[in-house]
Design an enzyme around this catalytic site. Structure first.
Site, PDB file in Angstrom:
ATOM      1  N   LYS A  13       0.839  -1.215   0.000  1.00 60.27           N
ATOM      2  CA  LYS A  13       0.000   0.000   0.000  1.00 60.27           C
ATOM      3  C   LYS A  13       0.873   1.264   0.000  1.00 60.27           C
ATOM      4  CE  LYS A  13      -2.100  -1.116   3.880  1.00 60.27           C
ATOM      5  NZ  LYS A  13      -1.449  -2.408   4.203  1.00 60.27           N
ATOM      6  N   ARG A  91      -9.850   0.677   8.737  1.00 61.94           N
ATOM      7  CA  ARG A  91      -9.447  -0.676   9.110  1.00 61.94           C
ATOM      8  C   ARG A  91     -10.508  -1.398   9.925  1.00 61.94           C
ATOM      9  NH1 ARG A  91      -3.471   0.167   8.816  1.00 61.94           N
ATOM     10  NH2 ARG A  91      -2.535  -1.866   9.183  1.00 61.94           N
ATOM     11  N   ARG A 130      12.155  -7.012   5.396  1.00 59.38           N
ATOM     12  CA  ARG A 130      12.199  -5.571   5.676  1.00 59.38           C
ATOM     13  C   ARG A 130      12.720  -5.279   7.085  1.00 59.38           C
ATOM     14  NH1 ARG A 130       6.871  -1.901   5.506  1.00 59.38           N
ATOM     15  NH2 ARG A 130       6.266  -3.359   7.141  1.00 59.38           N
ATOM     16  N   ARG A 132      10.993  -3.824   9.964  1.00 59.43           N
ATOM     17  CA  ARG A 132      10.481  -2.719  10.793  1.00 59.43           C
ATOM     18  C   ARG A 132      10.221  -3.271  12.191  1.00 59.43           C
ATOM     19  NH1 ARG A 132       5.390   0.004   8.037  1.00 59.43           N
ATOM     20  NH2 ARG A 132       4.185  -1.301   9.464  1.00 59.43           N
ATOM     21  N   ARG A 143      -0.761  -9.214  12.880  1.00 60.45           N
ATOM     22  CA  ARG A 143      -1.265  -8.168  11.967  1.00 60.45           C
ATOM     23  C   ARG A 143      -2.108  -8.798  10.858  1.00 60.45           C
ATOM     24  NH1 ARG A 143       4.263  -5.667  10.441  1.00 60.45           N
ATOM     25  NH2 ARG A 143       3.095  -4.512   8.864  1.00 60.45           N
TER      26      ARG A 143
HETATM   27  P1  AP5 Z   1       4.722  -1.583   1.924  1.00 62.30           P
HETATM   28  O1  AP5 Z   1       4.601  -0.724   0.725  1.00 62.30           O
HETATM   29  O2  AP5 Z   1       5.225  -0.973   3.182  1.00 62.30           O
HETATM   30  O3  AP5 Z   1       3.352  -2.323   2.204  1.00 62.30           O
HETATM   31  P2  AP5 Z   1       2.151  -1.861   3.124  1.00 62.30           P
HETATM   32  O4  AP5 Z   1       0.956  -2.581   2.629  1.00 62.30           O
HETATM   33  O5  AP5 Z   1       2.110  -0.380   3.216  1.00 62.30           O
HETATM   34  O6  AP5 Z   1       2.684  -2.529   4.448  1.00 62.30           O
HETATM   35  P3  AP5 Z   1       2.743  -2.036   5.942  1.00 62.30           P
HETATM   36  O7  AP5 Z   1       3.551  -3.077   6.630  1.00 62.30           O
HETATM   37  O8  AP5 Z   1       3.156  -0.620   6.071  1.00 62.30           O
HETATM   38  O9  AP5 Z   1       1.200  -2.163   6.237  1.00 62.30           O
HETATM   39  P4  AP5 Z   1       0.427  -2.260   7.541  1.00 62.30           P
HETATM   40  O10 AP5 Z   1      -0.963  -2.123   7.072  1.00 62.30           O
HETATM   41  O11 AP5 Z   1       0.722  -3.433   8.380  1.00 62.30           O
HETATM   42  O12 AP5 Z   1       1.065  -1.081   8.384  1.00 62.30           O
HETATM   43  P5  AP5 Z   1       0.598   0.390   8.703  1.00 62.30           P
HETATM   44  O13 AP5 Z   1       1.801   1.223   8.650  1.00 62.30           O
HETATM   45  O14 AP5 Z   1      -0.594   0.800   7.951  1.00 62.30           O
HETATM   46  O15 AP5 Z   1       5.629  -2.840   1.498  1.00 62.30           O
HETATM   47  C1  AP5 Z   1       6.006  -3.811   2.444  1.00 62.30           C
HETATM   48  C2  AP5 Z   1       7.368  -4.404   2.013  1.00 62.30           C
HETATM   49  O16 AP5 Z   1       7.184  -5.101   0.780  1.00 62.30           O
HETATM   50  C3  AP5 Z   1       8.444  -3.341   1.739  1.00 62.30           C
HETATM   51  O17 AP5 Z   1       9.689  -3.834   2.126  1.00 62.30           O
HETATM   52  C4  AP5 Z   1       8.371  -3.149   0.206  1.00 62.30           C
HETATM   53  O18 AP5 Z   1       9.576  -2.724  -0.333  1.00 62.30           O
HETATM   54  C5  AP5 Z   1       7.997  -4.543  -0.247  1.00 62.30           C
HETATM   55  N1  AP5 Z   1       7.184  -4.550  -1.473  1.00 62.30           N
HETATM   56  C6  AP5 Z   1       6.180  -3.691  -1.794  1.00 62.30           C
HETATM   57  N2  AP5 Z   1       5.638  -4.038  -2.973  1.00 62.30           N
HETATM   58  C7  AP5 Z   1       6.313  -5.145  -3.409  1.00 62.30           C
HETATM   59  C8  AP5 Z   1       6.208  -5.974  -4.574  1.00 62.30           C
HETATM   60  N3  AP5 Z   1       5.284  -5.725  -5.537  1.00 62.30           N
HETATM   61  N4  AP5 Z   1       7.032  -7.018  -4.669  1.00 62.30           N
HETATM   62  C9  AP5 Z   1       7.960  -7.284  -3.703  1.00 62.30           C
HETATM   63  N5  AP5 Z   1       8.120  -6.532  -2.582  1.00 62.30           N
HETATM   64  C10 AP5 Z   1       7.295  -5.475  -2.440  1.00 62.30           C
HETATM   65  O19 AP5 Z   1       0.125   0.185  10.237  1.00 62.30           O
HETATM   66  C11 AP5 Z   1       1.050  -0.149  11.240  1.00 62.30           C
HETATM   67  C12 AP5 Z   1       0.318  -0.254  12.554  1.00 62.30           C
HETATM   68  O20 AP5 Z   1      -0.237   1.023  12.913  1.00 62.30           O
HETATM   69  C13 AP5 Z   1      -0.861  -1.220  12.599  1.00 62.30           C
HETATM   70  O21 AP5 Z   1      -0.454  -2.554  12.863  1.00 62.30           O
HETATM   71  C14 AP5 Z   1      -1.702  -0.632  13.745  1.00 62.30           C
HETATM   72  O22 AP5 Z   1      -1.132  -0.955  14.993  1.00 62.30           O
HETATM   73  C15 AP5 Z   1      -1.529   0.876  13.520  1.00 62.30           C
HETATM   74  N6  AP5 Z   1      -2.543   1.432  12.615  1.00 62.30           N
HETATM   75  C16 AP5 Z   1      -2.314   1.987  11.388  1.00 62.30           C
HETATM   76  N7  AP5 Z   1      -3.456   2.390  10.836  1.00 62.30           N
HETATM   77  C17 AP5 Z   1      -4.438   2.098  11.723  1.00 62.30           C
HETATM   78  C18 AP5 Z   1      -5.844   2.249  11.691  1.00 62.30           C
HETATM   79  N8  AP5 Z   1      -6.481   2.783  10.635  1.00 62.30           N
HETATM   80  N9  AP5 Z   1      -6.550   1.812  12.776  1.00 62.30           N
HETATM   81  C19 AP5 Z   1      -5.931   1.277  13.851  1.00 62.30           C
HETATM   82  N10 AP5 Z   1      -4.598   1.091  13.929  1.00 62.30           N
HETATM   83  C20 AP5 Z   1      -3.854   1.484  12.866  1.00 62.30           C
END
Ligand code: AP5
Length: 185
Positions: A13, A91, A130, A132, A143
């Site tokens: 995303k 979410r 990755r 993180r 997650r």
């Molecule tokens: P990336 O682009 O970072 O993917 P992403 O879907 O954004 O993954 P996240 O891990 O950031 O998503 P998430 O939903 O768990 O975390 P968020 O920050 O929203 O890519 C991931 C990896 O894959 C990278 O290394 C990239 O290079 C690689 N990649 C990308 N595309 C690729 C491809 N096509 N092929 C190969 N590799 C690829 O949330 C984090 C935390 O915050 C949550 O767990 C929760 O605690 C909190 N939070 C956030 N939003 C909310 C909400 N709305 N409500 C409640 N809690 C929330």
């Protein structure tokens, strides 16, 4: 244009949002990035949510809805962009309903939802590479479970209300971007 980019953790995303935002002149709003920034600054909010992020649980709807309300208002006053691109939000069903109220209050709407589909095994491999702080194997599993239980069902809520575009996210980054751009133009 106002978009939501949707999909499981690690589906790409954030990567895709950064790539398509300039093409469509959108402001990228990631609740994960906003929450991580709060943790990094050790603000009151950051201290409150730090443990929740580390465990891969969801921060409360009230907190994230407030972040989104501020972001939507800020973007509405920003003449350099033509809309927002929400990443990682909504979410939960409560967040989806809250977003509906926020956008209706400012006379806006969601134009489309782009869903990135990636198999669980591919995600586990990506996030292990990755590293993180919430990418530990245990937290990644949690997650993914939270996504399946609380987040994926939101698509049923939007069915028939908003255009939903499903994209194969398990292909090279450039190919995913091209598929999204084709769908939106
Ligand atoms: P990336 O682009 O970072 O993917 P992403 O879907 O954004 O993954 P996240 O891990 O950031 O998503 P998430 O939903 O768990 O975390 P968020 O920050 O929203 O890519 C991931 C990896 O894959 C990278 O290394 C990239 O290079 C690689 N990649 C990308 N595309 C690729 C491809 N096509 N092929 C190969 N590799 C690829 O949330 C984090 C935390 O915050 C949550 O767990 C929760 O605690 C909190 N939070 C956030 N939003 C909310 C909400 N709305 N409500 C409640 N809690 C929330």
């Amino acid at each position: 244009m106002n978009l939501v980019i949707f999909g499981p953790p690690g589906s790409g995303k954030g990567t895709q949002a950064e790539r398509i935002k300039s093409r469509f002149e959108l402001a990228h709003v990631s609740t994960g990035d906003l929450l991580r920034a709060a943790v990094a600054s050790q603000s009151d909010l950051g201290r409150k949510v730090e443990g929740i992020l580390a465990a891969g649980e969801l921060v409360s709807d009230g907190i994230v809805l407030e972040l989104i309300r501020e972001a939507v208002t800020r973007v509405g006053n920003d003449e350099s962009v033509r809309g927002w691109l929400l990443d990682g939000f909504p979410r939960t069903r409560g967040q989806a309903e809250g977003l509906g109220e926020i956008v209706a209050a400012v006379g806006q709407k969601i134009d489309a939802i782009v869903v990135l589909e990636v198999p669980r095994e591919a995600i586990v491999e990506r996030l292990a590479a990755r590293g993180r702080t919430d990418d530990t194997p245990e937290t990644v599993m949690n997650r993914l479970d939270v996504y399946e239980e609380a987040t994926a069902p939101i698509l049923d809520y939007y069915e028939g209300k908003v255009s939903i575009h499903r994209v194969n996210g398990d292909q090279p980054i450039e190919a995913v971007t091209e598929a999204i751009e084709r769908l939106l133009t």
